[in-house]
Design a protein around this motif. Structure first.
Motif, PDB file in Angstrom:
ATOM      1  N   GLU A  10      38.728  40.282  38.951  1.00 23.22           N
ATOM      2  CA  GLU A  10      37.443  39.998  39.276  1.00 23.22           C
ATOM      3  C   GLU A  10      37.097  38.493  39.521  1.00 23.22           C
ATOM      4  OE1 GLU A  10      36.323  41.867  35.580  1.00 23.22           O
ATOM      5  OE2 GLU A  10      34.273  42.272  36.592  1.00 23.22           O
TER       6      GLU A  10
ATOM      7  N   ASP B  40      33.706  36.615  32.025  1.00 20.02           N
ATOM      8  CA  ASP B  40      34.084  36.237  30.556  1.00 20.02           C
ATOM      9  C   ASP B  40      34.681  34.840  30.524  1.00 20.02           C
ATOM     10  OD1 ASP B  40      36.935  36.446  30.953  1.00 20.02           O
ATOM     11  OD2 ASP B  40      36.660  38.641  30.257  1.00 20.02           O
TER      12      ASP B  40
ATOM     13  N   ILE C  82      37.935  34.067  29.769  1.00 13.18           N
ATOM     14  CA  ILE C  82      39.252  33.793  30.184  1.00 13.18           C
ATOM     15  C   ILE C  82      39.362  33.887  31.654  1.00 13.18           C
ATOM     16  CG2 ILE C  82      41.323  35.394  30.481  1.00 13.18           C
ATOM     17  CD1 ILE C  82      41.041  35.839  27.615  1.00 13.18           C
ATOM     18  N   LYS C  83      38.423  34.948  32.422  1.00 13.32           N
ATOM     19  CA  LYS C  83      38.375  34.723  33.865  1.00 13.32           C
ATOM     20  C   LYS C  83      37.824  33.476  34.588  1.00 13.32           C
ATOM     21  CE  LYS C  83      38.466  39.736  34.501  1.00 13.32           C
ATOM     22  NZ  LYS C  83      38.163  40.488  33.482  1.00 13.32           N
TER      23      LYS C  83
ATOM     24  N   ARG D 273      39.825  30.904  34.750  1.00 15.29           N
ATOM     25  CA  ARG D 273      41.167  31.027  35.990  1.00 15.29           C
ATOM     26  C   ARG D 273      40.259  30.658  37.295  1.00 15.29           C
ATOM     27  NH1 ARG D 273      44.783  36.402  35.960  1.00 15.29           N
ATOM     28  NH2 ARG D 273      46.230  35.823  34.658  1.00 15.29           N
TER      29      ARG D 273
ATOM     30  N   GLU E 158      44.241  29.768  28.680  1.00 12.46           N
ATOM     31  CA  GLU E 158      43.314  31.028  28.117  1.00 12.46           C
ATOM     32  C   GLU E 158      43.381  30.796  26.603  1.00 12.46           C
ATOM     33  OE1 GLU E 158      45.008  34.313  30.046  1.00 12.46           O
ATOM     34  OE2 GLU E 158      44.457  33.454  32.052  1.00 12.46           O
TER      35      GLU E 158
ATOM     36  N   PRO F 215      37.685  37.578  24.870  1.00 13.13           N
ATOM     37  CA  PRO F 215      37.003  37.474  25.985  1.00 13.13           C
ATOM     38  C   PRO F 215      35.536  37.923  26.145  1.00 13.13           C
ATOM     39  CG  PRO F 215      38.272  39.464  25.866  1.00 13.13           C
ATOM     40  CD  PRO F 215      38.467  38.651  24.679  1.00 13.13           C
TER      41      PRO F 215
ATOM     42  N   ILE G  39      34.984  46.025  48.308  1.00 11.22           N
ATOM     43  CA  ILE G  39      34.714  44.347  47.917  1.00 11.22           C
ATOM     44  C   ILE G  39      35.534  43.889  49.137  1.00 11.22           C
ATOM     45  CG2 ILE G  39      34.926  42.279  46.661  1.00 11.22           C
ATOM     46  CD1 ILE G  39      35.155  44.344  44.335  1.00 11.22           C
TER      47      ILE G  39
ATOM     48  N   LYS H 242      39.203  45.209  49.386  1.00  9.57           N
ATOM     49  CA  LYS H 242      39.603  45.682  48.142  1.00  9.57           C
ATOM     50  C   LYS H 242      38.744  46.744  47.639  1.00  9.57           C
ATOM     51  CE  LYS H 242      38.711  42.983  44.173  1.00  9.57           C
ATOM     52  NZ  LYS H 242      39.229  42.116  43.210  1.00  9.57           N
TER      53      LYS H 242
ATOM     54  N   LYS I  38      44.331  48.515  36.171  1.00  7.11           N
ATOM     55  CA  LYS I  38      43.983  47.677  35.114  1.00  7.11           C
ATOM     56  C   LYS I  38      43.606  48.666  34.035  1.00  7.11           C
ATOM     57  CE  LYS I  38      40.186  44.813  34.284  1.00  7.11           C
ATOM     58  NZ  LYS I  38      39.199  43.870  34.847  1.00  7.11           N
TER      59      LYS I  38
ATOM     60  N   GLU J 277      42.702  42.310  29.910  1.00  4.53           N
ATOM     61  CA  GLU J 277      41.945  41.445  30.746  1.00  4.53           C
ATOM     62  C   GLU J 277      42.468  41.247  32.209  1.00  4.53           C
ATOM     63  OE1 GLU J 277      39.389  38.209  31.282  1.00  4.53           O
ATOM     64  OE2 GLU J 277      39.741  39.682  29.520  1.00  4.53           O
ATOM     65  N   HIS J 278      43.548  41.605  32.401  1.00  6.90           N
ATOM     66  CA  HIS J 278      44.057  41.464  33.939  1.00  6.90           C
ATOM     67  C   HIS J 278      44.977  42.473  34.027  1.00  6.90           C
ATOM     68  CE1 HIS J 278      43.068  37.324  33.108  1.00  6.90           C
ATOM     69  NE2 HIS J 278      44.140  37.074  32.110  1.00  6.90           N
TER      70      HIS J 278
END
Lengths: 408, 157
Positions: A156, A332, A334-335, A338, A399, A406, B6, B14, B39, B44-45
């Motif tokens: 995201e 959140d 963490i993102k 980034r 992070e 998160p 997206i 995407k 995911k 988270e990732h």
């Protein structure tokens, strides 16, 4: 240097750039800072001064090869901006209009902070506006590549990053039009109105061309032959860019508009494919040139401005981007972290701004030292591109700093 | 199944397909390259699974879609053709009312159309109106999305 060595010198330039590409891919660094550093070494200020054997061949001086690099770099700017126009799509901007425009507007704080910073240190409002632009614009090229390399593109966080880059790219086209009118025109604040009028008129002319000439542009690129098509695109682009420079809007702005016009034809994919290799060649030359033309001894003079700018604009960029990701995109911690780190990298367009100032006569009249601006832009981009990509690689450490939860 | 699409300015598009456990993320680059990431929920990732060229992606897509092998007997199958139409496979065995009917005499088909009959090892196309439906046939039916015809209602498709 005798005439016969010109081709050899140009060969040395391109092989150096090519080796730079190899270094970049082996070390995971981005190409832009490497091309700049190589240009710096081959220029008169470094290799030109040391008396080592063979350096006379490798040092690329002011002769025919030098003129080639300079013109090649200018063509590089044209195609960089041409592609910016090609890839720019108002539709994408309107997709998430409100989020992008909110995030992009917050992002403008970087321009304000940069301008204030520039004014405090330089004491000159025109120089300050230039510093503001240089520190404002993040590097679409380097950041997008990092997003793909690190796999962030799937997550995201790519949304706000790419969104803000689109906004910045549009803003920088307008900004370039403004500073070209300021510096490329007849000069003097009194002349500013006149030059704004001329450049505004030229852009209006181009916009009318978009409406009336779409059919013409379509026919121009609808030929089956790649040979004819690519020649026409290059011809039209350089012609209009040159006319733009003459009219005082700078080749960069004119090329951006030409790119926009071509992107409206249904052949945009084909045009991109055909012109991309040309852009690689000349934008490589542009980054090489910007290093080549820089006097590294001036770096010493810009150290105070540079060190303050790196810390302040790095931090402000991080915070504005982090805030927008949290607030407008609902990401959140963490993102958002980034997103903040991802936007720090500066690159090609900071250099384009500096080169517009370099090529203008008007700058000196306003008390702006183009050599100094160039030395600042080059050192700033070198530092920020390396810091930015490194921070992205080690985002994990940050992070942990922002906390493991998160959900907060 | 909802698919989220997206735009990625300067990169491509995407697509995200998600269920309760995971999100599958497909990135189609402007260059034609495909990246597939996954995911897991709660993580988270995402993690990159693999990359494909344009040609490889088309081939894999066809395999996944069942172009080479359709396990028809297993369960009900439908394929989305475009926004408005889907293709359905109807097993006569599970819908005995159809057995013995002639294709041309089926009533209330509406916009639904039987485009082919899969019988034994062969497929009959260009159906005549007097083609009789047999017990082990599988009907391949084209119908508008969201508008189930009586034929499909009867067979509880």
């Amino acid at each position: 240097m005798p005439f016969e060595t010109t081709l050899l010198e140009i060969g040395i330039v391109f092989i150096t750039i090519a080796v730079g590409g190899v270094i970049a891919s082996k070390t995971d660094l981005s190409t832009i800072p490497i091309y700049i550093i190589l240009g710096l070494f081959l220029g008169e200020h470094v290799l030109g001064r040391v008396g080592i054997p063979f350096s006379e061949i490798a040092f690329i001086g002011e002769g025919a090869a030098g003129s080639f690099i300079e013109i090649g770099a200018q063509i590089g700017i044209v195609f960089l901006l041409f592609f910016l126009g090609m890839e720019f799509s108002l539709r994408q901007l309107s997709d998430h209009k409100s989020r992008i425009s909110k995030a992009g507007t917050i992002d403008l704080l970087n321009l304000v902070v940069g301008t204030i910073l520039g004014y405090i240190i330089l004491g000159n409002i025109f120089g300050a506006i230039i510093i503001g632009g240089i520190v404002y614009i993040s590097s679409s090229a380097i950041i997008t590549k990092s997003l793909i390399d690190l796999g962030w593109i799937a997550d995201e966080e790519s949304g706000p990053i790419l969104g803000m880059l689109v906004y910045e790219d549009l803003f920088i086209a307008i900004y370039l039009a403004f500073i070209s009118a300021l510096f490329l025109g007849t000069g003097g604040v009194g002349g500013l109105f006149g030059s704004l009028l001329i450049s505004g008129g030229f852009v209006a002319f181009l916009v009318i061309l978009v409406y009336l000439g779409t059919d013409f542009f379509k026919r121009l690129v609808s030929d089956d032959s790649d040979e004819f098509t690519v020649l026409r695109i290059v011809g039209v682009t350089l012609l209009i860019a040159g006319a733009g420079l003459l009219a005082g809007v700078s080749e960069a702005v004119a090329a951006f508009v030409v790119g926009l016009i071509f992107s409206e034809t249904e052949y945009s994919d084909r045009i991109e494919k055909l012109v991309e290799p040309i852009r690689y060649v000349f934008s490589g030359l542009f980054f090489f040139w910007i290093g080549w033309t820089t006097d590294p001894t001036l770096f010493v003079e810009v150290i105070p401005l540079l060190s303050i700018a790196v810390v302040v604009t790095g931090l402000v960029k991080y915070l504005t981007s982090y805030y927008s990701a949290r607030e407008f995109y609902g990401l959140d911690k963490i993102k958002s972290n980034r997103v903040g780190l991802g936007m720090i990298t500066r690159g090609e367009f900071s250099l384009v701004i500096a080169s517009v100032v370099m090529s203008s006569v008007g700058a000196i009249k306003f008390g702006v030292n183009p050599q100094m601006i160039n030395a600042f832009a080059v050192s700033y981009v070198l530092v920020m591109s390396i810091i930015g990509t490194t921070l992205m690689h080690y985002s994990d450490y940050f992070e942990r700093l922002t906390g493991n939860n998160p959900e907060i | 199944m909802p698919v989220e699409k997206i735009n990625l300015p300067g990169v491509g598009k995407k697509f995200i397909v998600e269920d309760d456990e995971k999100e599958v993320i497909v990135i189609i680059h402007n260059t034609g390259k495909r990246e597939v990431h996954m995911k897991k929920k709660g993580e988270e990732h995402s993690e990159e699974l693999f990359e494909l060229s344009d040609t490889q992606a088309r081939e894999l897509g066809a395999i996944l879609e069942g172009s080479y092998f359709q396990p028809i007997a297993e369960e009900h199958i439908e394929t989305k053709l475009d926004q408005d139409h889907i293709l359905e496979w109807i097993e006569v065995e599970e819908c005995s009312e159809l057995e013995g009917e002639k294709v041309g005499e089926l009533e209330d088909l509406g916009e639904t159309e039987i485009v082919a009959i899969h019988r034994g090892d062969s497929t009959i196309v260009n159906l005549e109106p007097d083609e009789q439906i047999e017990k082990d046939d599988i009907l391949i039916v084209l119908e508008p999305e969201g508008k189930h015809s009586d034929l499909c209602e009867k067979c509880q498709v």
